[in-house]
Design an enzyme around this catalytic site. Structure first.
Site, mmCIF file in Angstrom:
data_model
loop_
_atom_site.group_PDB
_atom_site.id
_atom_site.type_symbol
_atom_site.label_atom_id
_atom_site.label_comp_id
_atom_site.label_asym_id
_atom_site.label_seq_id
_atom_site.Cartn_x
_atom_site.Cartn_y
_atom_site.Cartn_z
ATOM 1 N N ASP A 254 0.866 -1.171 0.000
ATOM 2 C CA ASP A 254 0.000 0.000 0.000
ATOM 3 C C ASP A 254 0.906 1.224 0.000
ATOM 4 O O ASP A 254 1.341 1.684 1.043
ATOM 5 C CB ASP A 254 -0.877 -0.045 1.257
ATOM 6 C CG ASP A 254 -1.798 1.163 1.356
ATOM 7 O OD1 ASP A 254 -1.822 1.978 0.405
ATOM 8 O OD2 ASP A 254 -2.488 1.286 2.379
ATOM 9 N N ASP A 399 -17.646 3.921 0.575
ATOM 10 C CA ASP A 399 -16.334 3.662 1.173
ATOM 11 C C ASP A 399 -16.511 3.415 2.682
ATOM 12 O O ASP A 399 -17.640 3.343 3.170
ATOM 13 C CB ASP A 399 -15.414 4.856 0.844
ATOM 14 C CG ASP A 399 -13.936 4.467 0.789
ATOM 15 O OD1 ASP A 399 -13.512 3.663 1.636
ATOM 16 O OD2 ASP A 399 -13.206 4.970 -0.086
ATOM 17 N N ASP A 512 -10.548 -3.730 -0.435
ATOM 18 C CA ASP A 512 -9.423 -2.798 -0.487
ATOM 19 C C ASP A 512 -8.415 -3.232 0.579
ATOM 20 O O ASP A 512 -8.699 -4.122 1.386
ATOM 21 C CB ASP A 512 -9.974 -1.391 -0.190
ATOM 22 C CG ASP A 512 -8.991 -0.285 -0.524
ATOM 23 O OD1 ASP A 512 -7.907 -0.567 -1.069
ATOM 24 O OD2 ASP A 512 -9.321 0.879 -0.227
ATOM 25 N N ARG A 572 -7.853 -4.450 -4.757
ATOM 26 C CA ARG A 572 -6.650 -3.643 -4.985
ATOM 27 C C ARG A 572 -5.431 -4.565 -5.090
ATOM 28 O O ARG A 572 -4.706 -4.527 -6.069
ATOM 29 C CB ARG A 572 -6.463 -2.605 -3.876
ATOM 30 C CG ARG A 572 -5.388 -1.587 -4.275
ATOM 31 C CD ARG A 572 -5.342 -0.404 -3.330
ATOM 32 N NE ARG A 572 -4.814 -0.788 -2.031
ATOM 33 C CZ ARG A 572 -4.736 0.038 -0.994
ATOM 34 N NH1 ARG A 572 -5.161 1.288 -1.094
ATOM 35 N NH2 ARG A 572 -4.255 -0.368 0.171
ATOM 36 N N ASP A 588 -4.583 4.220 -5.389
ATOM 37 C CA ASP A 588 -4.723 5.618 -4.990
ATOM 38 C C ASP A 588 -3.864 6.529 -5.860
ATOM 39 O O ASP A 588 -2.781 6.947 -5.467
ATOM 40 C CB ASP A 588 -4.363 5.766 -3.511
ATOM 41 C CG ASP A 588 -5.299 4.939 -2.632
ATOM 42 O OD1 ASP A 588 -6.353 4.500 -3.141
ATOM 43 O OD2 ASP A 588 -4.973 4.730 -1.450
ATOM 44 N N HIS A 646 -13.699 8.092 -8.469
ATOM 45 C CA HIS A 646 -13.498 7.968 -7.031
ATOM 46 C C HIS A 646 -12.701 9.172 -6.543
ATOM 47 O O HIS A 646 -11.964 9.784 -7.324
ATOM 48 C CB HIS A 646 -12.748 6.662 -6.736
ATOM 49 C CG HIS A 646 -12.601 6.348 -5.272
ATOM 50 N ND1 HIS A 646 -13.551 6.678 -4.346
ATOM 51 C CD2 HIS A 646 -11.602 5.723 -4.590
ATOM 52 C CE1 HIS A 646 -13.146 6.258 -3.148
ATOM 53 N NE2 HIS A 646 -11.965 5.693 -3.267
#
Ligand SMILES: *[C@@H]1O[C@H](CO)[C@@H](O)[C@H](O)[C@H]1NC(C)=O
Ligand SMILES: *[C@@H]1O[C@H](CO)[C@@H](O)[C@H](O)[C@H]1NC(C)=O
Length: 915
Positions: A254, A399, A512, A572, A588, A646
C-alpha cells in the site's frame, strides 16, 4: 466509551504516521536494503555451480527428472521438466530433503496444468534432448542450462548466464562453531541480513534463515519485454541495469501517493513476462508468492551486448532481452510459453491461470464512488442528479464510512439506517450498490466478527503464536488467516443475506487494503515472520494473501445467490489468477495529468497479465482535478474496462453534474460513448472468458511484426476493432496519433467516419470535445444507441450494427447476448452471433449453433461505413420476414450508408443485400 476514544486516537496516530512516512520513498526497501536481493543480484554470470546428474535421469511420457547438484555446497535438488499442452513447458526445482517444507503457491493456477507427451531424442552424460510437438528442449548438464527451441530456432534459455541460485535450508551456526563448511556460497554466509534483518524500526527474525531462489532467462532476438504488473511505469519494460536502478519489484504494498515511472512495488504482483520480437513472442511465468525482484536488460538500451549473448548461444545476436527473477523463498517453478505470437503466449498463460468469468452487464457501466457518500440522503440525491442531468449511471459505491465504526458487515446506525431500502431504491432505477469490505478486523469487544475469529482461532499469528495486531482504519486490528480453508468458508459465509444484515443480492463488494495494508507494519504491511495456517511464514505467502481474500469473497457472493448471479468484486491487491474473482483498479492515484496518462500502460500491462478488467480512479483519488483534467479523464476512462470515478475524503465534491453546461455535456458524451459500445465490451468479455484474449490490447498485440509501434502505450485497442488515443495532456490542440497496419488498413474516425490510412503517425487536431477514436476497417461493431439512465434498462433495446469496410469492402464482427446476469450461459442460454459483410451482403450466423436465448432485442439500423457507391435500396431476408425492401440513405458526404429498420430479431439469422 473510554476504549473507543482510545482506538480513535490511536487510529488517528497510525494514520498520521502512515501519511507522514508513506509519501517518502524511504519507507520502502531498495534492492540494496533487502538481503536476498543483494545476495542474488550479486551473483556473477558465468560461474554457475549447479550441475545435473544425468546418470539419475528418469524419463516418462510427459516429464524428465534428474538430480541437480550444487557442487560447492554438495546439496542435491530435484529437477523436473514437464511438457504441457499448447507449446508450454514447466521447470520445477525443489530440495530433495529440505529442513522445512518449501512453499508451493496455491490458488494462482486454474486447476492442474494439462500435460503433453514428450519424446527423448538424445541422451548423453552432457545433455538430454527432448521434443514435444514442434518444440525441442536441450538440457545441458554442467552447468545447468535449459534451451527452448521452436523448430530449430532458439527462443529462450534458462540459466544461460548462470545466475541460478537455490539457497537450501540450513541450520543456523551458533557462535563459537568452527566454520568448516567452506562450500557455502560466500554471498549467503557473508551477507549480514541473511539470518535476521532490520528495516527502519522493524526487525525480521528470519527463523528459517536464507532461502532465496533465483534464475536468469535469456530471450535471444527479443526486442522488448512486457508484463510484470503492477508498476506505475510505461508498458515496454525498462532495462534496470542500464538505468542504474532497482529491479522491478513484486511485493504487494500500500504505497501512499505512489510515484510514477519507477520499478517500485505497488499493490499487485503478476510475475508473467513476455519477450517479443517480430519473429516471436515467448512468455515466462515465475510461480512464486514471496517478495520478488526482476532485473531486465535489453540490448537496445546498452552497448555491451556480445559477452552476455556469447554465453547463451555462442552466436553474435544483436538483440536480446535478459531477465533475472529473484525471490526470497519458495521453490523454482517456472512456466515457459513458446507462443509464437503474442496472442498465443497470452492465451497459454490464460490457460494456466484462468480468464475472468463473464461479468454482469452492469459492471461494465459507469460507477460513481467517493470517500464517502455521507448518508442515505446523499446517495439518493446523487442518483437523482444523474437522472436529472441525463447522465447514465449503473453503480453507487460506499467507502469505509458507511460502517459502524469501521466494523465491516455492519452499517452506521444513524447515517445508513435503512440499507436494504436504500438498495431497493437504487434497483428501482436500475442501479446497484457496492460497499467496501477490508481484511483488517477491529479488535473491539462485542464486535461479532472479532469475537468469532478469536473464539475459533481464525487470526494470523505472531511468530510466538499470539494473535497478530496491527493498525489500520479501525485502529487496533487483526487479520483473518485466509490460508485456512475453514476461515475462507467462514468468511464466505459472512456474505449470506441473513448474516450480513441489510445486504441484498444487489449489493456487491469492494475489497481494499488487502495487500494487506498495516499502517504500522514494515513497509506498511504485515511482518514477514508472522505465521499462517500450515506453518507458513508471511514471507512465504505474502503476494497471494489478497488472492485468497478475494477468492473467499467471490465464493461468498456465489453462495449468497445460490450460484445464480455472477458476483462482482473489485480488489486492490492482486496476483496471477485474481482475474477469476475480481476486477482491479490502479489504487490511490492523484488528480494529475501524469496519473491520467499512466493509467493506459498500467492497464495494458495488467491485460497482458491476464487481468483485463482494469481501470483507474476517474479524476484522480488525491487532490482536486481542474475541469479540463476531469473531462479528459472521463473521455479516457470510457475506453478502459473498469469505469469508476473515485475521490479522497479531503477533495471537493466532483460529481459530473456539479459543473457548468459545457463540462456536463462533454462528460455526458463520454458516458454515452461508453454506454453505446457496451454490447461490444460485453462481447469482448465473453470472448476473453472463452479464449483468454485480453479485452484491451496494446498495438503490438494485433500488429506483432510492426517494429515501429513496439513502444506505443498512449493508445489502446478495444478488442481488435477500436483504437482509442485519449488526450492526456493539458491544453492539447493536436495529438500525434499512430495508426497501425500500413497503407492497406483503413481507420475511420468514429464521429465523422473520415477514413485514414494505417501508415503511422498523423497529427490530429483536437478540441475539448474531440478524442481521437477510430473503428478499424474490416470490423462490425454492435451498439445500442438509445440513451438510458442505466445499462440494466437496455437489456431489450434494439441494436445498431456499424459495418466499417476495409479496402476489399469486407467486414466481420461478433455479438454476444444473454440475460446479462446469471450463469445460464453455462446451459447454452445465449446467442453468439457472427456477422460478415462481403460482396455487398451482410449475413448473420450462430457461432454456437446449439446455444439459444429468447431475446427481445432486434436490429434497428445498419450503418455501413466506407460504403460502396450507387446503392439505392437494401433487401433483408430471414425465415420470419421473408424478403423485405429497406430504405437506405447516404450520410455525411457519402462516408456512410444507413439501412433503416431491418426489424429482425437477433435470435433469427438474416441477410441484408445492397442494391
Ligand atoms: C427510498 O425512496 C423513497 C421514495 O423516494 C424515499 O422516501 C426514501 O427516503 C428512500 N429511502 C432510502 C433509504 O433511501
Ligand atoms: C454522394 O453520392 C451521390 C451519388 O451516389 C452523388 O450524386 C453525390 O454528389 C455524392 N455526394 C458527395 C458529397 O460526394
Amino acid at each position: 466509551m473510554e476504549t473507543s476514544k482510545r482506538y480513535k486516537f490511536l487510529a488517528l496516530c497510525a494514520l498520521m504516521v502512515s501519511l507522514v512516512e508513506a509519501v517518502d520513498r524511504n519507507n520502502f526497501k531498495t534492492c540494496e536494503q533487502s538481503s536476498f536481493c543483494r545476495r542474488l543480484r550479486g551473483v556473477k554470470p558465468g560461474e554457475s555451480k549447479y550441475e545435473l546428474n544425468l546418470g539419475s535421469l528418469q524419463v516418462s511420457d510427459t516429464t524428465i527428472e534428474a538430480e541437480l547438484v550444487n557442487k560447492e555446497a554438495d546439496v542435491t535438488f530435484k529437477f523436473v521438466l514437464t511438457a504441457l499442452v499448447d507449446n508450454t513447458f514447466r521447470v520445477v526445482v525443489d530440495e530433495v530433503k529440505p529442513l522445512h517444507p518449501r512453499y508451493k503457491v496455491e490458488g494462482a493456477l486454474d486447476g492442474e496444468p494439462q500435460v503433453s507427451k514428450l519424446e527423448l531424442l538424445e541422451r548423453s552424460s552432457e545433455q538430454v534432448v527432448i521434443k514435444s510437438g514442434d518444440n525441442k528442449v536441450i538440457i545441458k548438464a554442467a552447468p545447468l542450462k535449459v534451451e527452448f527451441y521452436q523448430g530449430d530456432s532458439l527462443a529462450s534459455v534458462v540459466n544461460g548466464r548462470g545466475l541460478f541460485v537455490f539457497e537450501h535450508l540450513r541450520a543456523k551456526k551458533v557462535e563459537g562453531d568452527v566454520v568448516t563448511n567452506l562450500d557455502e556460497q560466500p554471498q549467503q554466509t557473508e551477507d549480514p541480513g541473511a539470518w535476521e534483518e532490520n528495516f527502519k524500526s522493524h526487525h525480521d527474525t528470519k527463523p528459517r534463515g536464507p532461502e532465496a531462489v533465483g534464475v536468469d532467462i535469456t530471450f535471444p532476438g527479443a526486442h522488448r519485454a512486457y508484463g510484470l504488473p503492477e508498476h506505475a511505469d510505461r508498458f515496454a519494460l525498462r532495462s534496470t541495469d542500464a538505468r542504474g536502478t532497482d529491479p522491478y519489484r513484486l511485493y504487494n504494498l500500500d504505497v501512499f501517493e505512489y510515484e510514477l515511472d519507477t520499478t517500485m512495488a505497488i499493490y499487485g504482483s503478476v510475475p508473467v513476462l513476455y519477450a517479443h520480437s517480430p519473429e516471436r513472442t515467448v512468455g515466462v511465468f515465475w510461480l512464486n508468492a514471496a517478495e520478488t525482484w526482476v532485473d531486465i536488460s535489453n540490448s537496445k538500451d546498452t552497448n555491451v551486448v556480445s559477452s552476455i549473448v556469447n554465453l547463451v548461444s555462442g552466436q553474435q545476436t544483436e538483440t536480446h532481452v535478459n531477465a533475472h527473477f529473484m525471490s526470497e523463498s519458495g521453490i523454482v517453478d517456472l512456466f515457459v510459453f513458446l507462443g509464437p505470437t503474442p496472442q498465443k503466449a497470452v492465451q497459454q498463460y490464460a490457460k494456466l491461470t484462468g480468464s475472468a468469468p463473464l461479468p454482469q452487464y452492469f459492471a461494465l457501466g459507469y460507477h460513481q464512488c467517493r470517500w464517502n457518500y455521507n448518508d442515505e440522503d446523499d446517495v439518493r440525491t446523487v442518483v437523482e442528479n444523474f437522472d436529472e442531468h441525463d447522465m447514465p449511471l449503473d453503480v453507487m459505491w460506499l467507502d469505509i464510512e458507511y460502517t459502524d465504526g469501521k466494523k465491516y458487515f455492519t452499517w452506521d446506525p444513524i447515517k445508513f439506517k435503512h440499507p436494504a431500502v436504500m438498495q431497493q431504491n437504487l434497483t428501482a432505477t436500475g442501479r446497484k450498490l457496492v460497499v467496501i469490505i477490508d481484511p483488517h478486523i477491529k479488535r473491539e469487544g462485542g464486535y461479532f466478527l472479532h469475537e468469532e475469529a478469536l473464539a475459533n482461532d481464525y487470526y494470523v499469528k505472531n511468530k510466538d503464536g499470539s494473535v497478530y495486531e496491527g493498525w489500520c482504519w479501525p485502529g487496533s486490528s487483526s487479520y483473518l488467516d485466509l490460508f485456512n480453508p475453514k476461515v475462507r468458508e467462514y468468511y464466505a459465509g459472512l456474505y449470506a443475506l441473513d448474516k450480513f444484515t441489510g445486504s441484498t443480492n444487489d449489493l456487491y463488494i469492494w475489497n481494499d487494503m488487502n495487500e494487506p495494508s498495516v499502517f504500522n507494519g514494515p513497509e506498511i504491511t504485515m511482518p514477514k515472520d508472522c505465521v499462517h495456517y500450515g506453518d507458513w511464514e508471511h514471507r512465504h505467502v505474502h503476494n497471494v494473501y489478497g488472492l485468497f481474500y478475494i477468492m473467499a469473497t467471490y465464493q461468498g457472493l456465489l453462495n449468497r445467490a445460490n450460484n445464480k448471479l455472477r458476483p462482482f468484486v473489485l480488489t486492490r491487491a492482486h496476483y496471477s489468477g485474481a482475474q477469476r474473482y475480481a476486477a482491479v483498479w490502479t489504487g490511490d492515484n492523484a488528480a494529475d495529468w501524469s496519473h491520467l496518462a499512466i493509467s493506459l500502460p498500467m492497464c495494458l500491462s495488467e491485460a497482458m497479465g491476464g487481468i483485463s478488467f482494469c481501470g483507474a480512479d476517474i479524476g484522480g483519488f488525491f487532490n482536486n482535478p481542474d475541469e479540463e483534467l476531469l473531462q479528459r479523464w472521463y473521455q479516457t476512462g470510457a475506453w478502459l474496462p473498469f469505469f469508476r470515478a473515485h475521490a479522497h475524503i479531503d477533495t471537493k465534491r466532483r460529481e459530473p453534474y456539479l459543473y457548468n453546461q459545457d463540462v456536463r455535456t462533454r462528460i455526458r458524451n463520454a458516458l454515452r460513448q461508453r454506454y453505446v459500445h457496451l454490447p461490444l465490451w460485453y462481447t469482448l468479455f465473453w470472448e476473453h472468458y472463452r479464449t483468454g484474449n485480453p479485452v484491451i490490447r496494446p498495438l503490438v498485440y494485433e500488429y506483432p511484426t510492426q517494429t515501429d509501434l513496439f513502444d506505443i502505450d498512449d493508445e489502446i485497442l478495444i478488442g481488435s476493432s477500436i483504437l482509442a488515443h485519449p488526450v492526456t495532456k493539458s491544453g492539447a490542440t493536436t495529438e500525434n496519433v499512430f495508426l497501425p497496419g500500413g497503407a492497406k488498413e483503413i481507420w475511420y474516425d468514429i464521429e465523422d467516419y473520415r477514413p485514414l490510412p494505417g501508415t503511422g503517425y498523423l497529427s490530429i487536431p483536437v478540441t475539448m470535445d474531440k478524442v481521437p477514436v477510430y473503428y478499424r476497417g474490416g470490423s462490425i461493431i454492435p451498439r445500442k444507441d438509445r440513451p438510458r439512465r442505466a445499462s440494466t434498462l437496455t437489456h431489450d433495446d434494439p441494436f445498431t450494427l456499424y459495418v466499417a469496410l476495409d479496402n476489399n469492402k469486407r467486414a466481420e464482427g461478433t455479438l454476444y447476448i444473454d440475460d446479462y446476469q446469471s450463469f445460464d450461459y453455462k446451459n447454452k442460454k445465449y446467442l453468439y452471433i457472427k456477422f460478415v459483410y462481403e460482396n455487398g451482403k451482410l449475413t448473420s450466423s450462430f457461432i454456437d449453433g446449439d446455444a439459444n436465448y429468447q431475446t427481445k432485442a432486434w436490429l434497428e439500423r445498419v450503418v455501413v461505413i466506407g460504403p460502396p457507391s450507387g446503392i439505392k435500396e437494401a433487401k433483408i431476408t430471414s425465415k420470419k420476414l421473408g424478403t423485405v425492401k429497406l430504405k437506405v440513405s447516404y450520410d455525411g458526404e457519402n462516408r456512410s450508408l444507413t439501412i433503416r429498420k431491418p426489424g429482425v430479431n437477433l435470435q433469427e439469422t438474416f441477410s441484408i443485400s445492397l442494391h
